[in-house]
Scaffold this motif. Structure first.
Motif, PDB file in Angstrom:
ATOM      1  N   PHE A   1       0.860  -1.187   0.000  1.00  0.00           N
ATOM      2  CA  PHE A   1       0.000   0.000   0.000  1.00  0.00           C
ATOM      3  C   PHE A   1       0.892   1.232   0.000  1.00  0.00           C
ATOM      4  CE2 PHE A   1      -2.449  -3.448   1.651  1.00  0.00           C
ATOM      5  CZ  PHE A   1      -3.757  -3.223   1.233  1.00  0.00           C
ATOM      6  N   VAL A   2       0.526   2.222  -0.801  1.00  0.00           N
ATOM      7  CA  VAL A   2       1.354   3.420  -0.945  1.00  0.00           C
ATOM      8  C   VAL A   2       0.528   4.666  -0.628  1.00  0.00           C
ATOM      9  CG1 VAL A   2       2.866   2.317  -2.632  1.00  0.00           C
ATOM     10  CG2 VAL A   2       0.870   3.608  -3.441  1.00  0.00           C
ATOM     11  N   PRO A   3       1.188   5.739  -0.215  1.00  0.00           N
ATOM     12  CA  PRO A   3       0.458   6.950   0.170  1.00  0.00           C
ATOM     13  C   PRO A   3      -0.275   7.603  -0.998  1.00  0.00           C
ATOM     14  CG  PRO A   3       2.715   6.981   1.027  1.00  0.00           C
ATOM     15  CD  PRO A   3       2.630   5.856   0.049  1.00  0.00           C
ATOM     16  N   TYR A   4      -1.442   8.152  -0.679  1.00  0.00           N
ATOM     17  CA  TYR A   4      -2.164   8.986  -1.626  1.00  0.00           C
ATOM     18  C   TYR A   4      -2.698  10.182  -0.849  1.00  0.00           C
ATOM     19  CZ  TYR A   4      -5.655  10.748  -4.871  1.00  0.00           C
ATOM     20  OH  TYR A   4      -6.402  11.571  -5.701  1.00  0.00           O
ATOM     21  N   ILE A   5      -2.338  11.373  -1.287  1.00  0.00           N
ATOM     22  CA  ILE A   5      -2.730  12.598  -0.595  1.00  0.00           C
ATOM     23  C   ILE A   5      -3.974  13.180  -1.266  1.00  0.00           C
ATOM     24  CG2 ILE A   5      -1.961  14.871   0.183  1.00  0.00           C
ATOM     25  CD1 ILE A   5      -0.289  12.494   1.241  1.00  0.00           C
ATOM     26  N   HIS A   6      -4.959  13.533  -0.451  1.00  0.00           N
ATOM     27  CA  HIS A   6      -6.196  14.088  -1.014  1.00  0.00           C
ATOM     28  C   HIS A   6      -6.862  14.994   0.012  1.00  0.00           C
ATOM     29  CE1 HIS A   6      -8.914  11.363   1.351  1.00  0.00           C
ATOM     30  NE2 HIS A   6      -7.801  10.662   1.408  1.00  0.00           N
ATOM     31  N   SER A   7      -7.884  15.705  -0.417  1.00  0.00           N
ATOM     32  CA  SER A   7      -8.605  16.601   0.480  1.00  0.00           C
ATOM     33  C   SER A   7      -9.715  15.849   1.193  1.00  0.00           C
ATOM     34  CB  SER A   7      -9.223  17.767  -0.300  1.00  0.00           C
ATOM     35  OG  SER A   7      -8.214  18.597  -0.822  1.00  0.00           O
ATOM     36  N   ALA A   8      -9.876  16.139   2.478  1.00  0.00           N
ATOM     37  CA  ALA A   8     -10.945  15.506   3.261  1.00  0.00           C
ATOM     38  C   ALA A   8     -11.373  16.455   4.366  1.00  0.00           C
ATOM     39  CB  ALA A   8     -10.466  14.185   3.849  1.00  0.00           C
TER      40      ALA A   8
ATOM     41  N   GLY B   1       9.022  15.223  10.401  1.00  0.00           N
ATOM     42  CA  GLY B   1       8.465  15.065   9.063  1.00  0.00           C
ATOM     43  C   GLY B   1       8.664  16.323   8.239  1.00  0.00           C
ATOM     44  N   HIS B   2       7.959  16.387   7.129  1.00  0.00           N
ATOM     45  CA  HIS B   2       8.090  17.546   6.236  1.00  0.00           C
ATOM     46  C   HIS B   2       7.147  18.679   6.637  1.00  0.00           C
ATOM     47  CE1 HIS B   2      10.821  15.812   3.173  1.00  0.00           C
ATOM     48  NE2 HIS B   2      10.305  14.671   3.595  1.00  0.00           N
ATOM     49  N   GLY B   3       6.386  18.492   7.703  1.00  0.00           N
ATOM     50  CA  GLY B   3       5.583  19.586   8.239  1.00  0.00           C
ATOM     51  C   GLY B   3       4.109  19.552   7.899  1.00  0.00           C
ATOM     52  N   LYS B   4       3.673  18.544   7.150  1.00  0.00           N
ATOM     53  CA  LYS B   4       2.259  18.469   6.757  1.00  0.00           C
ATOM     54  C   LYS B   4       1.421  17.623   7.718  1.00  0.00           C
ATOM     55  CE  LYS B   4       2.993  20.727   2.890  1.00  0.00           C
ATOM     56  NZ  LYS B   4       2.473  22.101   2.694  1.00  0.00           N
ATOM     57  N   GLY B   5       2.065  16.802   8.535  1.00  0.00           N
ATOM     58  CA  GLY B   5       1.332  15.991   9.510  1.00  0.00           C
ATOM     59  C   GLY B   5       0.617  14.788   8.935  1.00  0.00           C
ATOM     60  N   TYR B   6       0.952  14.391   7.701  1.00  0.00           N
ATOM     61  CA  TYR B   6       0.226  13.295   7.047  1.00  0.00           C
ATOM     62  C   TYR B   6       0.298  11.988   7.846  1.00  0.00           C
ATOM     63  CZ  TYR B   6       0.035  16.249   2.843  1.00  0.00           C
ATOM     64  OH  TYR B   6      -0.200  17.261   1.954  1.00  0.00           O
TER      65      TYR B   6
ATOM     66  N   GLY C   1      -9.691  -1.672   4.363  1.00  0.00           N
ATOM     67  CA  GLY C   1     -10.602  -2.708   3.887  1.00  0.00           C
ATOM     68  C   GLY C   1     -11.669  -2.214   2.940  1.00  0.00           C
ATOM     69  N   GLY C   2     -11.651  -0.919   2.630  1.00  0.00           N
ATOM     70  CA  GLY C   2     -12.644  -0.364   1.721  1.00  0.00           C
ATOM     71  C   GLY C   2     -12.061  -0.101   0.346  1.00  0.00           C
ATOM     72  N   ILE C   3     -12.827   0.634  -0.453  1.00  0.00           N
ATOM     73  CA  ILE C   3     -12.407   1.002  -1.801  1.00  0.00           C
ATOM     74  C   ILE C   3     -12.329   2.518  -1.888  1.00  0.00           C
ATOM     75  CG2 ILE C   3     -12.973   0.905  -4.259  1.00  0.00           C
ATOM     76  CD1 ILE C   3     -12.262  -1.807  -3.143  1.00  0.00           C
ATOM     77  N   GLY C   4     -11.259   3.012  -2.507  1.00  0.00           N
ATOM     78  CA  GLY C   4     -11.093   4.447  -2.665  1.00  0.00           C
ATOM     79  C   GLY C   4     -10.707   5.128  -1.358  1.00  0.00           C
ATOM     80  N   VAL C   5     -11.028   6.417  -1.259  1.00  0.00           N
ATOM     81  CA  VAL C   5     -10.668   7.192  -0.071  1.00  0.00           C
ATOM     82  C   VAL C   5     -11.914   7.730   0.605  1.00  0.00           C
ATOM     83  CG1 VAL C   5      -8.400   7.829  -0.976  1.00  0.00           C
ATOM     84  CG2 VAL C   5     -10.372   9.301  -1.441  1.00  0.00           C
ATOM     85  N   ALA C   6     -11.790   8.025   1.884  1.00  0.00           N
ATOM     86  CA  ALA C   6     -12.917   8.544   2.649  1.00  0.00           C
ATOM     87  C   ALA C   6     -13.016  10.054   2.477  1.00  0.00           C
ATOM     88  CB  ALA C   6     -12.754   8.193   4.127  1.00  0.00           C
TER      89      ALA C   6
ATOM     90  N   MET D   1      -3.713  11.815   4.199  1.00  0.00           N
ATOM     91  CA  MET D   1      -3.083  10.693   3.503  1.00  0.00           C
ATOM     92  C   MET D   1      -3.869   9.416   3.723  1.00  0.00           C
ATOM     93  SD  MET D   1       0.807   9.237   4.053  1.00  0.00           S
ATOM     94  CE  MET D   1       0.432   8.164   5.463  1.00  0.00           C
ATOM     95  N   ASP D   2      -4.073   8.662   2.647  1.00  0.00           N
ATOM     96  CA  ASP D   2      -4.573   7.301   2.735  1.00  0.00           C
ATOM     97  C   ASP D   2      -3.488   6.377   2.203  1.00  0.00           C
ATOM     98  OD1 ASP D   2      -7.474   6.425   3.494  1.00  0.00           O
ATOM     99  OD2 ASP D   2      -7.674   8.456   2.691  1.00  0.00           O
ATOM    100  N   MET D   3      -3.610   5.087   2.498  1.00  0.00           N
ATOM    101  CA  MET D   3      -2.700   4.083   1.945  1.00  0.00           C
ATOM    102  C   MET D   3      -3.519   3.190   1.007  1.00  0.00           C
ATOM    103  SD  MET D   3       0.591   3.838   2.958  1.00  0.00           S
ATOM    104  CE  MET D   3       1.679   4.649   4.122  1.00  0.00           C
ATOM    105  N   LEU D   4      -3.165   3.212  -0.290  1.00  0.00           N
ATOM    106  CA  LEU D   4      -3.914   2.479  -1.312  1.00  0.00           C
ATOM    107  C   LEU D   4      -3.049   1.393  -1.937  1.00  0.00           C
ATOM    108  CD1 LEU D   4      -5.681   5.467  -3.108  1.00  0.00           C
ATOM    109  CD2 LEU D   4      -6.549   4.047  -1.254  1.00  0.00           C
ATOM    110  N   ALA D   5      -3.700   0.317  -2.363  1.00  0.00           N
ATOM    111  CA  ALA D   5      -2.988  -0.856  -2.880  1.00  0.00           C
ATOM    112  C   ALA D   5      -2.261  -0.545  -4.182  1.00  0.00           C
ATOM    113  CB  ALA D   5      -3.967  -2.006  -3.092  1.00  0.00           C
ATOM    114  N   LEU D   6      -1.028  -1.036  -4.253  1.00  0.00           N
ATOM    115  CA  LEU D   6      -0.259  -1.011  -5.494  1.00  0.00           C
ATOM    116  C   LEU D   6      -0.190  -2.452  -5.970  1.00  0.00           C
ATOM    117  CD1 LEU D   6       1.572   0.870  -7.311  1.00  0.00           C
ATOM    118  CD2 LEU D   6       3.495  -0.038  -5.996  1.00  0.00           C
ATOM    119  N   ASP D   7      -0.675  -2.721  -7.173  1.00  0.00           N
ATOM    120  CA  ASP D   7      -0.904  -4.109  -7.577  1.00  0.00           C
ATOM    121  C   ASP D   7       0.261  -4.790  -8.290  1.00  0.00           C
ATOM    122  OD1 ASP D   7      -3.507  -4.239  -6.486  1.00  0.00           O
ATOM    123  OD2 ASP D   7      -4.264  -3.094  -8.183  1.00  0.00           O
ATOM    124  N   SER D   8       1.180  -4.014  -8.873  1.00  0.00           N
ATOM    125  CA  SER D   8       2.262  -4.655  -9.626  1.00  0.00           C
ATOM    126  C   SER D   8       3.385  -3.666  -9.888  1.00  0.00           C
ATOM    127  CB  SER D   8       1.742  -5.176 -10.974  1.00  0.00           C
ATOM    128  OG  SER D   8       1.379  -4.078 -11.811  1.00  0.00           O
TER     129      SER D   8
END
Length: 242
Positions: free
Chosen positions: A79-86, A172-177, A134-139, A97-104
């Motif tokens: 699983f790799v980081p994905y940054i998005h607005s929430a 960290g880099h200061g974003k608190g992710y 355990g879900g799909i996508g981001v919250a 930050m969420d952690m999303l599956a990397l498949d290959s």
């Protein structure tokens, strides 16, 4: 107005940033190889079935490419980081930050690079991606994460940082992710498990990023310590659990 703690962190980031700009690319390549081999020797990594791992910047940071490749080849879920607005309570929408599956590795090699040069999933890709809860996508709401009972979690997270000290503090880099992500993770664990378990937090550090024993990273209560620091000069620091 910046607090004394924020000022101290900002000054230390500036100092480390200047140091990292002087580290030759060849040194980073060699230190990356050393740290990667040390990670592969850890029981925490060998036994992990699901890992989170940062995707590295092209300069000034230890490379994680070989880690991603080994984990996928070994049959681990990556699983790799994905940054998005929430939405966060009492705040305007903020980046999380969420952690999303990397498949290959094919998928990894096809990732577009963001403004920092980091390989990243695109907004179009994430809607069908499994997340580590355990879900799909981001919250849309970063506080209402619901873990799918028995089908979520991470065994280990490979974490980046600007600097570390021998007290296992991380700058960290200061974003608190990562701090916010780990807070969400603990909330889910407390809901799902009688005895909440957190992943092993393994930080990767160039030798230039580990402060001397006389120096200490300024931290706040919400700053998470790491469990293991792997250093580019082949040192392995392990925090004693109480």
């Amino acid at each position: 107005m910046m607090t004394g703690l924020q000022t101290a962190k900002k000054e230390l980031r500036g100092k480390i940033r200047n140091v990292l700009q002087q580290v030759p690319a060849e040194s980073i390549t060699n230190q990356s190889r050393t740290v990667t081999n040390r990670l592969f020797s850890l029981a925490e990594y060998q036994n992990a079935k699901r890992i989170g791992v940062y995707l590295s910047m092209p300069t000034g940071e230890l490379s994680t490419t070989a880690i991603v490749q080994d984990a996928l080849t070994s049959g681990k879920e990556v699983f790799v980081p994905y940054i998005h607005s929430a939405q966060v309570p009492s705040q305007p929408k903020t980046s999380v930050m969420d952690m999303l599956a990397l498949d290959s590795m094919d998928e990894f090699q096809s990732l577009a690079r963001d403004r920092w040069g980091i390989p990243s999933l695109t907004k179009d890709q994430v809607s069908s991606k499994r997340n580590c809860f355990g879900g799909i996508g981001v919250a849309a709401d970063a506080t209402e994460e619901t873990a799918t009972k028995g089908d979520w979690g991470l065994d280990l997270i490979v974490m980046p940082g600007m600097a570390f000290d021998d007290g296992f503090r991380r700058l960290g880099h200061g974003k608190g992710y990562y701090d916010r992500f780990l807070k969400r993770y603990l909330k889910c664990a407390e809901t799902d498990m009688p005895t909440p378990e957190m992943p092993s937090l393994v930080a990767l550090a160039l030798r230039e990023q580990l402060l001397s024993p006389s120096e200490e990273i300024p931290v706040a209560q919400h700053d998470w310590p790491v469990d293991i620091i792997l250093v580019g000069d082949d040192r392995c620091l392990v925090r004693q659990q109480h």
